[in-house]
Design an enzyme around this catalytic site. Sequence first.
Site, short mmCIF file in Angstrom:
data_model
loop_
_atom_site.label_atom_id
_atom_site.label_comp_id
_atom_site.label_asym_id
_atom_site.label_seq_id
_atom_site.Cartn_x
_atom_site.Cartn_y
_atom_site.Cartn_z
N LYS A 1 -1.89 40.02 -6.50
CA LYS A 1 -2.53 40.09 -7.81
C LYS A 1 -3.47 38.89 -8.06
O LYS A 1 -3.47 37.94 -7.30
CB LYS A 1 -1.46 40.19 -8.90
CG LYS A 1 -0.49 41.36 -8.69
CD LYS A 1 -1.11 42.72 -8.98
CE LYS A 1 -0.41 43.86 -8.28
NZ LYS A 1 0.76 44.37 -8.96
C1 LIG Z 1 1.74 45.54 -8.93
C2 LIG Z 1 1.75 46.53 -10.02
C3 LIG Z 1 2.87 46.73 -10.81
C4 LIG Z 1 4.21 46.13 -10.52
O1 LIG Z 1 4.24 44.78 -10.45
P1 LIG Z 1 5.41 44.08 -9.58
O2 LIG Z 1 5.31 42.65 -10.02
O3 LIG Z 1 5.11 44.30 -8.15
O4 LIG Z 1 6.70 44.69 -10.01
C5 LIG Z 1 2.77 47.62 -11.88
N1 LIG Z 1 1.64 48.27 -12.12
C6 LIG Z 1 0.54 48.13 -11.37
C7 LIG Z 1 -0.69 48.89 -11.71
C8 LIG Z 1 0.57 47.26 -10.27
O5 LIG Z 1 -0.51 47.16 -9.49
#
Ligand SMILES: *Cc1c(COP(=O)(O)O)cnc(C)c1O
Length: 389
Positions: free
Chosen positions: A194
């Site tokens: 992210k």
């Molecule tokens: C990565 C992601 C999540 C989940 O996040 P995590 O921290 O991996 O649990 C939820 N929604 C979207 C759109 C994502 O890309």
Amino acid sequence: MSATTAAMSATSAVSPAVPFTVPPFAPDAGPAVQRVLRSGWVTTGPECAAFEAELSAYLDQPHVVTVASGTQALELSLRALRLDPGAPVLTPSLTFCGAVGAIVHAGYRPVLVDVDETTLTPSTETAAAAAARAGRPAAMVGCDLGGYPVDHRALADAAGLPYRRVVVDAAHGPGGDVGRGAFFATCLSFYATKNLPIGEGGAVATDDGDLADWLRSARLHGMTRDAWRRYLPGGSWRYEVAEIGYKANLTDLQAAIGRAQLAALPGWQARRAELVARYDAGWRDAGLAEVVRVPRRHPGHAFHLYQILVPRRDEISAALADAGIGTSVHFIPVHRLHGYRRVLAPGEPGTVPVTDRVADQLLSLPLYPGLSDAAVDLVVERLAGLLAP
Ligand SMILES: *Cc1c(COP(=O)(O)O)cnc(C)c1O
């Protein structure tokens, strides 16, 4: 060395590998971890509190509560809505599966919303259509896919939902215009790929003090708010549990990394914007503007992903992989995943035709602060070669 191995290493010598993603880490992240290790307190504590305060200032939201993951941020926020079991909750099918899993784990029923082909996110029309199908939707999870700043208020209005029934999945949002609007909760992820990576972690931003209080307790077994202090000098072993909670807290080790990362985020976002502009110019210069379709942008975009729509997607991603260029797909729509099909109403998969059409063309290209201009040029050049008639 066999002929094939020789050919393969010759190929990789001329085409340097471009990984799909490389998480950036601020130079102070390492020292911050050392500081926490030496402090004698490694789990939820003062670093989490400081990270929450800094995120709160950054997002301009009164409360931020850190949790173990973006998925937990969504699930706990949805549980906090206290909807009836099986309540219909709107969600795009074109999202990360875990976001829809959160709706199911909270005890609700996902109702799919189709997307607009030009933004890859729901439109007021598709939101209204899904709401009509659901009868009376109880809530909505919106997703800023790729960093596109979705107008969640307009979607809530179209679906006939108050803003307090909107949970925003802003996993792709940090660095862009996120957290605004009087929504129930805005959920962040600090997963490795992210914009603000820690490795793992998440947070909920909200203007609702009761929600923030509940989350602080729910993330740590439902123990009274300050129970995390019970092993600190002067802390008391006494605690109460009013409502059985979850194990979903962030650690101070992670929070210390997050604080260093947050300080570096503006610089990284500036680099992401440059890379996006370079890709855009690349298609124009290569005469590919008609073949490589890029989703519409909007001020406040977080530039999390560089998504394109291309013909022969599977063949192209395989050929790029052979050339040492990593790509990905965001996302496989949940209605195409078996476990999700089982929990969806039988007619649901047939209600998202645009999602089905774009799902076979979507391709995400490398985009991260450490990506070089030369790497972008290489990706454009390779893709141009593959798309040439
Ligand atoms: C990565 C992601 C999540 C989940 O996040 P995590 O921290 O991996 O649990 C939820 N929604 C979207 C759109 C994502 O890309």
